[in-house]
Design a protein around this motif. Sequence first.
Motif, PDB file in Angstrom:
ATOM      1  N   GLY A   4     -22.131 -17.987 -42.209  1.00 12.99           N
ATOM      2  CA  GLY A   4     -22.133 -16.861 -41.264  1.00 12.99           C
ATOM      3  C   GLY A   4     -20.775 -16.204 -41.091  1.00 12.99           C
ATOM      4  N   ASP A   6     -17.284 -14.064 -42.829  1.00  6.78           N
ATOM      5  CA  ASP A   6     -16.791 -13.273 -43.963  1.00  6.78           C
ATOM      6  C   ASP A   6     -15.587 -14.006 -44.572  1.00  6.78           C
ATOM      7  OD1 ASP A   6     -14.438 -12.606 -42.570  1.00  6.78           O
ATOM      8  OD2 ASP A   6     -15.250 -10.717 -41.828  1.00  6.78           O
ATOM      9  N   GLN A   9     -12.656 -14.703 -42.158  1.00  2.00           N
ATOM     10  CA  GLN A   9     -13.054 -15.653 -41.108  1.00  2.00           C
ATOM     11  C   GLN A   9     -13.157 -17.058 -41.706  1.00  2.00           C
ATOM     12  OE1 GLN A   9     -16.712 -13.758 -39.963  1.00  2.00           O
ATOM     13  NE2 GLN A   9     -15.793 -12.739 -38.185  1.00  2.00           N
ATOM     14  N   ALA A  26     -10.824  -6.025 -31.391  1.00  2.00           N
ATOM     15  CA  ALA A  26     -12.013  -6.403 -30.633  1.00  2.00           C
ATOM     16  C   ALA A  26     -13.241  -6.470 -31.524  1.00  2.00           C
ATOM     17  CB  ALA A  26     -12.243  -5.385 -29.520  1.00  2.00           C
ATOM     18  N   GLY A  27     -14.059  -7.470 -31.304  1.00  2.00           N
ATOM     19  CA  GLY A  27     -15.349  -7.556 -31.973  1.00  2.00           C
ATOM     20  C   GLY A  27     -15.287  -7.944 -33.438  1.00  2.00           C
ATOM     21  N   THR A  28     -14.130  -8.416 -33.891  1.00  2.00           N
ATOM     22  CA  THR A  28     -13.991  -8.756 -35.306  1.00  2.00           C
ATOM     23  C   THR A  28     -14.372 -10.200 -35.591  1.00  2.00           C
ATOM     24  OG1 THR A  28     -11.673  -9.242 -34.906  1.00  2.00           O
ATOM     25  CG2 THR A  28     -12.181  -7.051 -35.747  1.00  2.00           C
ATOM     26  N   GLY A  29     -14.794 -10.897 -34.557  1.00  2.00           N
ATOM     27  CA  GLY A  29     -15.278 -12.259 -34.783  1.00  2.00           C
ATOM     28  C   GLY A  29     -14.217 -13.336 -34.645  1.00  2.00           C
ATOM     29  N   LYS A  30     -13.206 -13.077 -33.823  1.00  2.00           N
ATOM     30  CA  LYS A  30     -12.167 -14.090 -33.606  1.00  2.00           C
ATOM     31  C   LYS A  30     -12.764 -15.327 -32.942  1.00  2.00           C
ATOM     32  CE  LYS A  30      -9.626 -11.337 -31.047  1.00  2.00           C
ATOM     33  NZ  LYS A  30     -10.404 -10.105 -31.213  1.00  2.00           N
ATOM     34  N   THR A  31     -13.493 -15.086 -31.857  1.00  2.00           N
ATOM     35  CA  THR A  31     -14.059 -16.205 -31.120  1.00  2.00           C
ATOM     36  C   THR A  31     -15.059 -16.951 -32.006  1.00  2.00           C
ATOM     37  OG1 THR A  31     -13.729 -14.971 -29.083  1.00  2.00           O
ATOM     38  CG2 THR A  31     -15.214 -16.857 -28.971  1.00  2.00           C
ATOM     39  N   ARG A  32     -15.822 -16.178 -32.758  1.00  2.00           N
ATOM     40  CA  ARG A  32     -16.771 -16.802 -33.670  1.00  2.00           C
ATOM     41  C   ARG A  32     -16.060 -17.645 -34.724  1.00  2.00           C
ATOM     42  NH1 ARG A  32     -22.233 -14.778 -35.746  1.00  2.00           N
ATOM     43  NH2 ARG A  32     -22.299 -15.274 -37.967  1.00  2.00           N
ATOM     44  N   GLN A 248      -5.408  -5.802 -26.600  1.00  2.00           N
ATOM     45  CA  GLN A 248      -6.236  -6.143 -25.437  1.00  2.00           C
ATOM     46  C   GLN A 248      -5.439  -6.923 -24.390  1.00  2.00           C
ATOM     47  OE1 GLN A 248     -10.485  -7.293 -26.134  1.00  2.00           O
ATOM     48  NE2 GLN A 248      -9.811  -7.429 -28.258  1.00  2.00           N
ATOM     49  N   TYR A 280     -17.893  -6.374 -36.100  1.00  2.00           N
ATOM     50  CA  TYR A 280     -19.312  -6.717 -36.205  1.00  2.00           C
ATOM     51  C   TYR A 280     -20.076  -6.379 -34.935  1.00  2.00           C
ATOM     52  CZ  TYR A 280     -18.053  -9.289 -40.378  1.00  2.00           C
ATOM     53  OH  TYR A 280     -17.588  -9.626 -41.620  1.00  2.00           O
ATOM     54  N   ARG A 281     -19.345  -6.033 -33.903  1.00  2.00           N
ATOM     55  CA  ARG A 281     -19.994  -5.866 -32.609  1.00  2.00           C
ATOM     56  C   ARG A 281     -20.575  -4.478 -32.409  1.00  2.00           C
ATOM     57  NH1 ARG A 281     -15.992  -7.263 -28.474  1.00  2.00           N
ATOM     58  NH2 ARG A 281     -16.741  -9.397 -28.706  1.00  2.00           N
ATOM     59  N   GLY A 507     -13.746 -10.375 -23.588  1.00  2.00           N
ATOM     60  CA  GLY A 507     -14.387 -11.330 -24.499  1.00  2.00           C
ATOM     61  C   GLY A 507     -15.899 -11.248 -24.552  1.00  2.00           C
ATOM     62  N   GLU A 509     -19.837  -9.169 -24.443  1.00  2.00           N
ATOM     63  CA  GLU A 509     -20.437  -8.004 -25.098  1.00  2.00           C
ATOM     64  C   GLU A 509     -21.847  -7.757 -24.580  1.00  2.00           C
ATOM     65  OE1 GLU A 509     -20.046  -9.249 -29.196  1.00  2.00           O
ATOM     66  OE2 GLU A 509     -21.907 -10.376 -29.156  1.00  2.00           O
ATOM     67  N   ARG A 547     -16.652  -3.454 -25.391  1.00  2.00           N
ATOM     68  CA  ARG A 547     -17.688  -4.419 -24.987  1.00  2.00           C
ATOM     69  C   ARG A 547     -19.069  -3.961 -25.446  1.00  2.00           C
ATOM     70  NH1 ARG A 547     -15.070  -8.067 -25.461  1.00  2.00           N
ATOM     71  NH2 ARG A 547     -13.525  -6.562 -26.126  1.00  2.00           N
TER      72      ARG A 547
HETATM   73  P1  ATP Z   1     -13.059  -9.886 -28.586  1.00  2.00           P
HETATM   74  O1  ATP Z   1     -11.735  -9.377 -29.094  1.00  2.00           O
HETATM   75  O2  ATP Z   1     -13.761  -8.851 -27.811  1.00  2.00           O
HETATM   76  O3  ATP Z   1     -12.938 -11.212 -27.935  1.00  2.00           O
HETATM   77  P2  ATP Z   1     -13.930 -11.254 -30.959  1.00  2.00           P
HETATM   78  O4  ATP Z   1     -13.004 -10.866 -32.063  1.00  2.00           O
HETATM   79  O5  ATP Z   1     -13.723 -12.561 -30.347  1.00  2.00           O
HETATM   80  O6  ATP Z   1     -13.980 -10.085 -29.893  1.00  2.00           O
HETATM   81  P3  ATP Z   1     -16.620 -12.182 -31.384  1.00  2.00           P
HETATM   82  O7  ATP Z   1     -17.055 -12.156 -29.977  1.00  2.00           O
HETATM   83  O8  ATP Z   1     -16.316 -13.473 -32.030  1.00  2.00           O
HETATM   84  O9  ATP Z   1     -15.392 -11.166 -31.569  1.00  2.00           O
HETATM   85  O10 ATP Z   1     -17.677 -11.434 -32.301  1.00  2.00           O
HETATM   86  C1  ATP Z   1     -18.212 -10.174 -31.948  1.00  2.00           C
HETATM   87  C2  ATP Z   1     -19.662 -10.111 -32.356  1.00  2.00           C
HETATM   88  O11 ATP Z   1     -19.781 -10.007 -33.765  1.00  2.00           O
HETATM   89  C3  ATP Z   1     -20.438 -11.329 -31.941  1.00  2.00           C
HETATM   90  O12 ATP Z   1     -21.734 -10.934 -31.564  1.00  2.00           O
HETATM   91  C4  ATP Z   1     -20.464 -12.151 -33.219  1.00  2.00           C
HETATM   92  O13 ATP Z   1     -21.557 -13.030 -33.242  1.00  2.00           O
HETATM   93  C5  ATP Z   1     -20.578 -11.074 -34.284  1.00  2.00           C
HETATM   94  N1  ATP Z   1     -19.987 -11.497 -35.562  1.00  2.00           N
HETATM   95  C6  ATP Z   1     -18.730 -11.890 -35.761  1.00  2.00           C
HETATM   96  N2  ATP Z   1     -18.518 -12.205 -37.056  1.00  2.00           N
HETATM   97  C7  ATP Z   1     -19.671 -12.008 -37.702  1.00  2.00           C
HETATM   98  C8  ATP Z   1     -20.114 -12.153 -39.051  1.00  2.00           C
HETATM   99  N3  ATP Z   1     -19.287 -12.567 -40.029  1.00  2.00           N
HETATM  100  N4  ATP Z   1     -21.381 -11.847 -39.326  1.00  2.00           N
HETATM  101  C9  ATP Z   1     -22.223 -11.421 -38.359  1.00  2.00           C
HETATM  102  N5  ATP Z   1     -21.889 -11.259 -37.073  1.00  2.00           N
HETATM  103  C10 ATP Z   1     -20.630 -11.547 -36.730  1.00  2.00           C
END
Ligand code: ATP
Length: 729
Positions: A4, A6, A9, A26-32, A248, A280-281, A507, A509, A547
């Motif tokens: 799941g 990229d 990541q 934002a929303g690039t999947g850092k937390t993920r 942020q 991804y958000r 953080g 969404e 968000r």
């Molecule tokens: P923020 O800066 O707002 O904290 P973030 O970088 O932590 O954002 P996440 O919350 O981890 O971003 O991810 C944003 C959304 O994108 C989430 O819904 C997550 O599940 C989805 N997402 C992240 N990476 C992928 C991926 N490789 N494939 C599909 N969905 C993804």
Amino acid sequence: MLDGLDPEQREVATALHGPVCVLAGAGTGKTRAITHRIAYGVRAGILQPSSVLAVTFTNRAAGEMRGRLRQLGAAGVQARTFHSAALRQLQYFWPRAVGGELPRLVERKVQLVAEAAARGRIRLDRNELRDVTGEIEWAKVTQTVPEDYPAVVAKSGREVPRDPAEIAGIYGTYEQLKRDRGVIDFEDVLLLTVGVLQDRHDIADQVRRQYQHFVVDEYQDVSPLQQRLLELWLGDRDSLCVVGDAGQTIYSFTGATPDHLLGFRTRHPHATVVKLVRDYRSTPQVVHLANGLMGQARGRAAEHRLELVSQRGPGPEPVHAEFADEPAEAEGIARRIRELMTPRDQGGEGVPASEIAVLYRINAQSEIYEQALADHGIPYQLRGAERFFERPEVREAGVALRGAARAGGNDALLEDAAALPDQVRAVLGTKGWTPEPPAGSGAVRDRWESLAALVRLAEQLSAARSAAGAETTTLGDFVAELDERANAQHAPTVEGVTLASLHAAKGLEWDAVFLAGLTEGIMPITYAKTDEQIEEERRLLYVGVTRARVHLSLSWALSRAPGGRAGRRPSRFLQGLGGSAATGGTGGKGGVERGGGAKRRRRGPIRCRVCGRTLTDAGEIKMMRCEDCPSDLDEALYERLREWRMEQAEQLGQPAYCVFTDKTLMAIAEAVPVDESQLVTIAGVGRRKLDRFGADVLALCAGEEPGRDLPDAGPDDGLADPVGGSADE
Ligand code: ATP
Ligand code: MG
């Protein structure tokens, strides 16, 4: 585990050794990425779950991370805020390090600051009190003692609300008052933990043997004190992974700084540094607006700006909506939310309430949206409803569930083989849970919503556990889960529209996000004066915009009250974002929608309280009199009462009308009672309310400060780590 993610990541997730830094928007999947990294390390047998400490920004985020880790098969990893991790260690080691029990946390910090000021014969007005309290917090997280404060201020060129020597005096007295009363404040928890770890090598060694790997989310908002704590936890090791987005940074007013994030490479020359740019958000439309907003940013964080690239299919253009007044804005938003929630086959968008949020700059703005949503019968959840586990019905339910768990299969209510959710439904059925929600809103509905949230939690837990391969989930497991969440103050999501301040939205969404009240003075907030403060306000709006997954609305009202002077201007940050007021139109592509002042739905006719005529105009209804009838209402007092009520409601975790209804507040502002005997004659002020709130109300009527904690004194619901009033307290 890695499917799941990229490639970038994946690089984060597999870099399990040595320092790692992720700089991404934002929303690039850092937390993920970091969640998967931990889970991957645990599943690969490289990380011992109990040796990992993941630090996130709010208790809610920590709770979500624990949930996700469990789903990924990595239960047992500690995910906490700096504050809650420190508090736990401090409680554990206090008897050995100091002796006795850890002192209590101070409940009303602002009041204590007011008292300290009064001792020095300094009278602070409401705003000064907020600002001076903020200064004390800032001094503490930057580890500045009272004596050094004036010099540090002079050196940093910091703008301060009063003479620095005066503030230093109040700060010193405040510290003394705390010592005299044997209490500590929010910042002391970190300061004391740092102190113990610094002085006691045996304790530091013990903590370091326990935790060997550290992960920090939202690292751009780490304070010097938190950074110091992190360094003490780490010792001379370097198994540290930090992720953040300088764009942020929204807590620098509390002493947080992105320097630690931006300087990570310098401090750790061998660090793996990864950048993520795929968003991804959000849809391309939302991302375009976010990029446009940041494109105008100035200053340090802006230099490290990362242009986002949306990975999603196209969605609707963001809507810019202008309204005549605030009630009309709230009404317009509520109506739009209704449309979004309407099922697709009935012409709506089918967005669930829990996927919608209304975000505002200060907590005082929430009430008007609460009222508008209630008028439309839309369930909502105030952030700060984190006090979920303190609600009476939730406590009662906990007692009942615990009893049933102890009774095991012997409880007549429970079928032996019933699945956990059925068992929980059976137990909560005795406490007022029903499969369908009760009609109407109010206390009965609130109670039901809480119980329904517990049922949902049982469903989630048993689903998560069976996905992770567990055979059964018992009521005992559920009770343990509730205890764990209660300890972390992590409330289950209530199926309602979220009302939250921008700070509290970090953080998170939602499918649909409404950014409300975007006028000069609110966004940026009046007290943001320096360029740096203005830039922080812009970043705050950026956090709000990012968000949204699909639907984004930016709105503002030209005057506060109906019929008021239309003297307000839309936020300067909206300029050039594709929807200037000049384009007019009705919400077409990138245009500005103009909302009218639609009538609000109410039960029964509302009559003018002066002449008795039935009122139909929204503005007149709000004032409860004809526009032309003479007003005997002390409007300023009414406003102060409403503000005070907001604070109370927040502290009590109850809707505002449980404190006093609008009508009662109006009656008070008309009568301006001078003592209890006058106050108690007002409709809606019973004996109980008199005992509870009488002193405050009379103080307000006398033009004095009731001296309570202030709603916008810090990061709103106090869930965030760096400032006082935490959910942990
Ligand atoms: P923020 O800066 O707002 O904290 P973030 O970088 O932590 O954002 P996440 O919350 O981890 O971003 O991810 C944003 C959304 O994108 C989430 O819904 C997550 O599940 C989805 N997402 C992240 N990476 C992928 C991926 N490789 N494939 C599909 N969905 C993804
Ligand atoms: Mg995140």
